[in-house]
Design a protein around this motif. Structure first.
Motif, mmCIF file in Angstrom:
data_model
loop_
_atom_site.group_PDB
_atom_site.id
_atom_site.type_symbol
_atom_site.label_atom_id
_atom_site.label_comp_id
_atom_site.label_asym_id
_atom_site.label_seq_id
_atom_site.Cartn_x
_atom_site.Cartn_y
_atom_site.Cartn_z
ATOM 1 N N SER A 1 -17.640 1.111 -5.226
ATOM 2 C CA SER A 1 -18.004 2.061 -4.418
ATOM 3 C C SER A 1 -16.900 3.164 -5.028
ATOM 4 O O SER A 1 -16.585 3.219 -5.784
ATOM 5 N N VAL A 2 -17.620 4.401 -3.903
ATOM 6 C CA VAL A 2 -17.091 5.834 -4.643
ATOM 7 C C VAL A 2 -15.173 5.423 -3.991
ATOM 8 O O VAL A 2 -14.337 6.517 -4.937
ATOM 9 N N HIS A 3 -15.137 3.919 -3.537
ATOM 10 C CA HIS A 3 -13.838 4.467 -2.840
ATOM 11 C C HIS A 3 -12.664 3.990 -3.900
ATOM 12 O O HIS A 3 -11.028 4.336 -4.182
ATOM 13 N N GLU A 4 -13.609 3.226 -5.046
ATOM 14 C CA GLU A 4 -12.324 2.509 -6.107
ATOM 15 C C GLU A 4 -12.399 3.127 -7.273
ATOM 16 O O GLU A 4 -13.015 3.587 -7.893
ATOM 17 N N GLN A 5 -11.190 3.545 -6.913
ATOM 18 C CA GLN A 5 -11.109 4.457 -8.765
ATOM 19 C C GLN A 5 -10.140 3.931 -9.826
ATOM 20 O O GLN A 5 -9.727 3.013 -9.608
ATOM 21 N N GLU A 6 -9.810 4.752 -10.692
ATOM 22 C CA GLU A 6 -9.249 3.935 -12.109
ATOM 23 C C GLU A 6 -7.820 3.747 -11.464
ATOM 24 O O GLU A 6 -7.069 3.689 -12.085
ATOM 25 N N ASP A 7 -7.323 4.584 -10.450
ATOM 26 C CA ASP A 7 -5.384 5.020 -9.474
ATOM 27 C C ASP A 7 -5.513 3.769 -8.523
ATOM 28 O O ASP A 7 -4.465 4.191 -8.402
ATOM 29 N N GLY A 8 -6.341 3.413 -8.171
ATOM 30 C CA GLY A 8 -6.348 2.694 -7.275
ATOM 31 C C GLY A 8 -7.232 3.334 -6.108
ATOM 32 O O GLY A 8 -8.436 4.215 -6.413
ATOM 33 N N THR A 9 -7.271 2.005 -5.035
ATOM 34 C CA THR A 9 -8.278 1.845 -4.216
ATOM 35 C C THR A 9 -7.933 3.024 -2.851
ATOM 36 O O THR A 9 -7.188 2.710 -1.983
ATOM 37 N N VAL A 10 -8.794 3.741 -1.793
ATOM 38 C CA VAL A 10 -8.346 5.221 -1.396
ATOM 39 C C VAL A 10 -9.081 4.290 0.351
ATOM 40 O O VAL A 10 -9.893 3.938 0.244
ATOM 41 N N ILE B 1 0.910 -1.376 -0.085
ATOM 42 C CA ILE B 1 0.105 -0.317 -0.637
ATOM 43 C C ILE B 1 1.083 0.988 -0.057
ATOM 44 O O ILE B 1 2.388 1.208 0.117
ATOM 45 N N ILE B 2 0.477 2.370 -1.281
ATOM 46 C CA ILE B 2 1.404 3.408 -1.063
ATOM 47 C C ILE B 2 0.609 4.812 -0.131
ATOM 48 O O ILE B 2 -0.220 4.570 0.037
ATOM 49 N N VAL B 3 1.112 5.574 1.101
ATOM 50 C CA VAL B 3 1.225 6.507 1.233
ATOM 51 C C VAL B 3 1.467 7.796 -0.061
ATOM 52 O O VAL B 3 2.526 8.005 0.048
ATOM 53 N N GLU B 4 0.132 8.630 -0.390
ATOM 54 C CA GLU B 4 1.090 9.714 -1.251
ATOM 55 C C GLU B 4 0.872 11.319 -0.606
ATOM 56 O O GLU B 4 -0.467 11.378 -0.315
ATOM 57 N N GLY B 5 1.262 12.182 -0.981
ATOM 58 C CA GLY B 5 1.106 13.388 -0.750
ATOM 59 C C GLY B 5 2.230 14.120 -1.518
ATOM 60 O O GLY B 5 3.394 13.663 -1.966
ATOM 61 N N GLU B 6 2.476 15.513 -1.046
ATOM 62 C CA GLU B 6 1.412 16.385 -0.280
ATOM 63 C C GLU B 6 0.557 17.057 -1.584
ATOM 64 O O GLU B 6 0.441 17.103 -3.308
ATOM 65 N N HIS B 7 -1.231 16.678 -0.737
ATOM 66 C CA HIS B 7 -2.373 16.664 -2.093
ATOM 67 C C HIS B 7 -2.554 18.061 -1.578
ATOM 68 O O HIS B 7 -2.695 18.052 -0.405
ATOM 69 N N TYR B 8 -2.362 19.845 -2.417
ATOM 70 C CA TYR B 8 -3.041 20.602 -1.253
ATOM 71 C C TYR B 8 -4.418 21.013 -1.551
ATOM 72 O O TYR B 8 -5.624 20.466 -2.454
ATOM 73 N N LEU C 1 -3.857 7.275 1.636
ATOM 74 C CA LEU C 1 -2.773 5.726 1.720
ATOM 75 C C LEU C 1 -4.082 5.131 0.740
ATOM 76 O O LEU C 1 -5.308 5.343 1.584
ATOM 77 N N LYS C 2 -3.470 4.539 -0.457
ATOM 78 C CA LYS C 2 -4.238 3.726 -1.313
ATOM 79 C C LYS C 2 -3.428 2.678 -1.755
ATOM 80 O O LYS C 2 -1.943 2.540 -1.562
ATOM 81 N N THR C 3 -4.279 1.824 -3.006
ATOM 82 C CA THR C 3 -3.333 1.331 -3.915
ATOM 83 C C THR C 3 -2.759 1.858 -4.604
ATOM 84 O O THR C 3 -3.190 2.583 -5.441
ATOM 85 N N ASP C 4 -1.997 0.475 -5.681
ATOM 86 C CA ASP C 4 -1.543 1.795 -6.855
ATOM 87 C C ASP C 4 -2.277 1.032 -7.770
ATOM 88 O O ASP C 4 -3.128 0.612 -7.981
ATOM 89 N N ARG C 5 -1.833 1.784 -9.190
ATOM 90 C CA ARG C 5 -2.653 1.569 -10.131
ATOM 91 C C ARG C 5 -2.909 0.928 -10.402
ATOM 92 O O ARG C 5 -1.341 -0.163 -11.118
#
Length: 451
Positions: A388-397, A321-328, A341-345
């Motif tokens: 679900s809403v959390h499962e996106q194309e670039d990964g699951t949040v 699992i990957i922790v991504e940031g910083e998002h403004y 905190l999300k999965t990879d694409r």
């Protein structure tokens, strides 16, 4: 013909007329007493005819011009001598030890206007009361013609953020009251179409644009102030009408409203930003303070819903699992740094396989003619669960957080906090993909400048 040729022709004509007059006016005179004069002698009588007078004046003018030139040259020589004498006298005088200040009158209005705010600030802190006293001081000293009211209005608008009064409607009314009543009204409808007093109207429009930028809606009293100063046919009143129509419509459309002004507490700002980021209504936001150091206000604001906990429990332990940031995230003009905190694409393009693109082209050619007509129905081959809403194309949040200092240590503490509600997270490897957004922004700007 040149100018000289025309003058010569004119001179010859005048001389010819003069000669004709002289020969025609000869008279015989008999003087018995005077024997020196012969008998039938002629006496010339000169008559001042118009051509002769004109020619004489013409000659006199030329002589006067020559004399003037000579006089001017003499005056210049005398002036040059006087200047040389003064310079020699100045060189003999000893220089003074202090500088002589020459008074300038270019920025007297600006200095006077700045002095008003300084006097008001000496009485107390930068509050609404001191701002109003500065405007009252200007009104008392402005005089009959209210000089410098445009410059004073621009300065007052620039000081609103400094006094934290950019969301106060009464302050804008005080600034607009500087414009004198009845002085800028048009004389007729035609005069109003040509926008009389454009500089004053532009200054009034700047007040309204400042209100529009800060989301301050004008009221009826503000409209009456505009009518008494610029009339209903002015650009200022048209802008007021547009603001009064559109701004109330968009005021309550934001589902995540931010108060005006935004709160200064960083914990409240973090909670508001996480509410805006999370689409799931069941998301719970928990704030954890740092137990190690109670003096500093370090905190971790975490957002996670029950659906995200369920998805994290089903995650295979072999995949990291990957922790991504910083998002403004911006709340008006205040920025917040969010970590995810999300999965990879899933299904990334494998760059090592050379025949990957060829296989994709072959699949597209096969599917080109396998299409359904509007009368045919698509047959369902398998039951696919809805995402679900959390499962996106670039990964699951799986979770989001905002920390007080946005450091790696605080993010590690956040992962440890998530392990209490997510025991499966203890067996899953976590990778940190943290970048400094300010550093990346500066690098992109430098790259663009080099190109």
């Amino acid at each position: 013909m040149t100018q000289r040729q025309t003058l010569l022709c004119l001179r010859n004509l005048l001389l010819r007329d003069a000669r004709h007059v002289l020969t025609s006016d000869r008279k015989p005179v008999h003087h018995a007493s005077n024997k020196s004069i012969p008998h039938c002698s002629f006496v010339r009588t000169y008559h001042q005819t118009a051509p002769v007078m004109f020619y004489k004046r013409f000659l006199d003018r030329r002589k006067s011009k020559v004399k003037k030139k000579e006089n001017v040259e003499e005056d210049q020589e005398i002036d040059a001598k006087i200047v040389e004498e003064k310079l020699t006298q100045l060189e003999k005088v000893t220089k003074s030890g202090y500088k002589i200040r020459i008074p300038t009158y270019e920025s007297t209005t600006d200095r006077y206007i700045n002095r008003i705010f300084k006097k008001a600030e000496e009485q107390g802190e930068k509050t609404e009361k001191t701002f109003n006293t500065a405007i009252k001081i200007y009104k008392l000293n402005a005089g009959l013609y209210v000089r410098g009211h445009i410059e004073f209005g621009d300065l007052a608008l620039s000081k609103l953020e400094e006094y934290e009064l950019q969301y106060n409607l009464e302050v804008y009314k005080m600034i607009f009251s500087i414009f004198p009543e009845g002085k800028y009204l048009p004389k007729s409808k035609v005069d109003a179409e040509f926008t009389p007093f454009p500089r004053q109207q532009d200054a009034a429009l700047r007040v309204l644009t400042k209100m529009f930028d800060n989301g301050v809606i004008p009221d009826e009293e503000f409209g009456r102030m505009i009518i008494s100063r610029f009339s209903q046919r002015s650009k200022v009143f048209m802008r007021f009408q547009r603001m009064l129509y559109w701004m109330p419509k968009f005021k309550h459309m934001n589902p995540w409203p931010v108060p005006r002004p935004p709160p200064k507490d960083p914990i409240q700002l973090a909670v508001m930003a996480l509410k805006r980021m999370s689409f799931d209504l069941q998301t719970k936001i928990t704030v954890v303070n740092d137990p190690r150091d109670s003096s500093t206000r370090k905190f971790i604001a975490s957002a996670q819903s029950p659906k995200q906990i369920e998805l994290l429990s089903k995650h295979p332990p072999s995949k990291p699992i990957i922790v991504e940031g910083e998002h403004y995230v911006y709340l008006r003009k205040v920025s917040q740094k969010v970590f995810v905190l999300k999965t990879d694409r899933e299904g990334e393009l494998p760059g090592e396989e050379p025949d990957y693109y060829k296989a994709m082209e072959e699949e597209e050619e096969k599917d080109m003619f396998d299409f359904l007509t509007p009368l045919e129905e698509e047959e369902q081959t398998a039951i696919v669960p809805q995402k679900s809403v959390h499962e996106q194309e670039d990964g699951t949040v799986y979770a989001m957080c905002i920390t007080s200092d946005s450091s790696k240590e605080s993010i590690q503490d956040w992962i440890q906090f998530l392990q209490t509600n997510n025991p499966a997270l203890q067996h899953i490897p976590v990778l940190f993909r943290i970048r400094d957004a300010d550093f990346l922004l500066n690098e992109t700007v430098k790259h663009e400048e080099e190109e």
